[in-house]
Design an enzyme around this catalytic site. Structure first.
Site, PDB file in Angstrom:
ATOM      1  N   MET A 190       0.127   1.164   5.178  1.00  0.00           N
ATOM      2  CA  MET A 190      -0.555   1.504   6.420  1.00  0.00           C
ATOM      3  C   MET A 190      -1.749   0.584   6.618  1.00  0.00           C
ATOM      4  O   MET A 190      -2.420   0.208   5.658  1.00  0.00           O
ATOM      5  CB  MET A 190      -1.016   2.959   6.369  1.00  0.00           C
ATOM      6  CG  MET A 190      -1.666   3.458   7.649  1.00  0.00           C
ATOM      7  SD  MET A 190      -2.107   5.200   7.514  1.00  0.00           S
ATOM      8  CE  MET A 190      -2.974   5.438   9.060  1.00  0.00           C
ATOM      9  N   SER A 217       0.851  -1.203   0.000  1.00  0.00           N
ATOM     10  CA  SER A 217       0.000   0.000   0.000  1.00  0.00           C
ATOM     11  C   SER A 217       0.880   1.244   0.000  1.00  0.00           C
ATOM     12  O   SER A 217       1.671   1.440  -0.916  1.00  0.00           O
ATOM     13  CB  SER A 217      -0.944  -0.035   1.205  1.00  0.00           C
ATOM     14  OG  SER A 217      -1.860   1.043   1.148  1.00  0.00           O
ATOM     15  N   THR A 218       0.817   2.058   1.052  1.00  0.00           N
ATOM     16  CA  THR A 218       1.564   3.314   1.102  1.00  0.00           C
ATOM     17  C   THR A 218       3.058   3.074   0.903  1.00  0.00           C
ATOM     18  O   THR A 218       3.668   2.300   1.631  1.00  0.00           O
ATOM     19  CB  THR A 218       1.340   4.021   2.453  1.00  0.00           C
ATOM     20  OG1 THR A 218      -0.052   4.073   2.729  1.00  0.00           O
ATOM     21  CG2 THR A 218       1.914   5.428   2.429  1.00  0.00           C
ATOM     22  N   ASP A 249      -4.472  -4.660   6.189  1.00  0.00           N
ATOM     23  CA  ASP A 249      -4.926  -5.488   5.077  1.00  0.00           C
ATOM     24  C   ASP A 249      -3.821  -6.459   4.660  1.00  0.00           C
ATOM     25  O   ASP A 249      -2.678  -6.048   4.448  1.00  0.00           O
ATOM     26  CB  ASP A 249      -5.318  -4.613   3.885  1.00  0.00           C
ATOM     27  CG  ASP A 249      -5.929  -5.416   2.744  1.00  0.00           C
ATOM     28  OD1 ASP A 249      -6.588  -6.443   3.033  1.00  0.00           O
ATOM     29  OD2 ASP A 249      -5.752  -5.021   1.578  1.00  0.00           O
ATOM     30  N   HIS A 272      -2.714  -1.057  -3.234  1.00  0.00           N
ATOM     31  CA  HIS A 272      -3.859  -0.183  -2.985  1.00  0.00           C
ATOM     32  C   HIS A 272      -3.720   1.070  -3.844  1.00  0.00           C
ATOM     33  O   HIS A 272      -2.807   1.865  -3.657  1.00  0.00           O
ATOM     34  CB  HIS A 272      -3.919   0.220  -1.508  1.00  0.00           C
ATOM     35  CG  HIS A 272      -4.219  -0.920  -0.589  1.00  0.00           C
ATOM     36  ND1 HIS A 272      -3.898  -0.898   0.759  1.00  0.00           N
ATOM     37  CD2 HIS A 272      -4.802  -2.118  -0.821  1.00  0.00           C
ATOM     38  CE1 HIS A 272      -4.292  -2.039   1.310  1.00  0.00           C
ATOM     39  NE2 HIS A 272      -4.837  -2.787   0.371  1.00  0.00           N
TER      40      HIS A 272
END
Length: 365
Positions: free
Chosen positions: A299, A180-181, A302, A206
């Site tokens: 972050m 993600s991030t 998930d 993401h």
């Protein structure tokens, strides 16, 4: 606890006004200013430097990417891109992510005010994640905001739990990656170092709808392996990485002797679509110990539960280590859950994928 100081740079007065009002309502956030372009912004920020900058791309006098590159070379600061959902906008935004932006907030061309108000929790999460990113000294996050959010669903809402059928070990390997991030830069680092003989790869990053195609196209232009946005029934084959499309879940399926992907709608899982939990659970069911699971910077949590299911089939599961993560959230949650066989720095992950060891070989060292 210190508030996260936010500065908004956008040539639209409506965006500046709506974002300022929206963020002012969230505990722990403080909008310290706004400007219609980077030149005005630079002068204002010198007086009180922000922890996070929310940045538009197309602006007068200096575009967002030029400003971002200047910023990262002179005074690295976490940046969240606020961009429109257009094909051209997606390509330009990918350049911004490559230049060091931490996350993306999408804004439509119509009903902007209504969209931003409905997306308050998404915007808040993006800014919190950016404030913790390692492009600078991490800013303390404020108290958890009181927001109206949808219930947090798990992977059961998209794919039923495993029926505990054991899958025999074969030489046909598949690599499942979730991030993600900070993941756009991390994936670029990893995938550009892989040869064409690499096992087939499935990736959940993401990212909003309309951006994953541009992201995959950019990676494909940089890599030896082929990279594409996944489509229904795409085969997972050596030398190919499939990126889950934004706004859809991606599942790994076994069809005879072949692996394929299923692209499907469904609710947000762990507040994401695509969800890493969904991909990892499907990999546990379709590939079992023939899979290699990797969870990287991001972050939230998930992927942690899906990775535990994959780990419990006998598959090798590895987390990116804290020191090399932009945000050590998703890997940390997977480690806490006992879902991983170990942690590796980002620099070691390409070699892991190339050799794609079994769990026994990895643990033997």
């Amino acid at each position: 606890m210190t508030d996260i100081k936010i500065f908004i740079v956008d040539d639209s007065a409506v965006v500046r006004q709506v974002l300022t009002a929206l963020l002012a309502d969230i505990p722990g956030f403080k909008v310290i200013g706004s400007a219609p372009d980077p030149i005005f912004a630079q002068a204002k920020m010198e007086k009180d430097w922000p922890d996070v900058i929310v940045l538009d791309i197309e602006m007068p006098r200096m575009d967002g990417i030029t400003f971002l590159r200047k910023l990262m070379s002179e005074r690295p600061t976490p940046v969240v891109i606020c961009s429109t959902l257009t094909a051209r906008g997606a390509e330009v935004t990918m350049q911004a992510m490559s230049a060091g932006a931490v996350d993306i907030i999408t804004k439509p061309t119509v009903n902007l005010k209504g969209f931003l108000q409905e997306a308050q929790s998404q915007v808040a999460d993006a800014i919190r994640g950016a404030a913790r990113a390692r492009v600078k000294k991490t800013a303390p996050a404020g108290p958890k905001a009181t927001l109206t959010v949808n219930p947090k669903l798990n992977a059961d809402s998209v794919i039923a739990p495993s029926t505990a059928t054991t899958i025999g070990e074969t030489t046909d390997r598949v690599v499942a990656i979730g991030t993600s991030t900070g993941g756009t830069q991390a994936l670029e680092y990893v995938l550009t170092r892989l040869p064409r003989t690499t096992p087939g790869i499935v990736v959940v990053q993401h990212m909003p709808e309309a951006f994953t195609a541009a992201f995959a196209k950019r990676l494909d232009s940089l890599c030896q392996i082929n990279v594409k946005e996944a489509e229904q029934d795409d085969r997972v084959i050596p030398g190919l990485a499939l990126i889950a499309p934004g706004g859809k879940h991606m599942l790994l399926r076994r069809s005879g002797a072949q692996y394929r992907v299923e692209i499907k709608d469904g609710p947000l899982v762990s507040r994401h679509r695509p969800s890493v939990d969904v991909l990892f659970r499907s990999a546990a069911q379709a590939a079992g110990r023939n899979a290699l699971g990797i969870i990287m910077t991001g972050m939230g949590d998930d992927g942690a539960h899906g990775m535990k299911e994959l780990h419990d089939t006998g598959a090798l599961t590895v987390a990116q280590d804290e020191a090399s993560c932009v945000v050590y959230g998703m890997p940390k949650e997977a480690v806490k859950l006992g879902a991983t066989d170990g942690e590796l720095p980002l620099s070691a992950i390409p070699e892991l994928i190339i050799h794609s060891p079994t769990r026994a070989k990895f643990l033997k060292g």
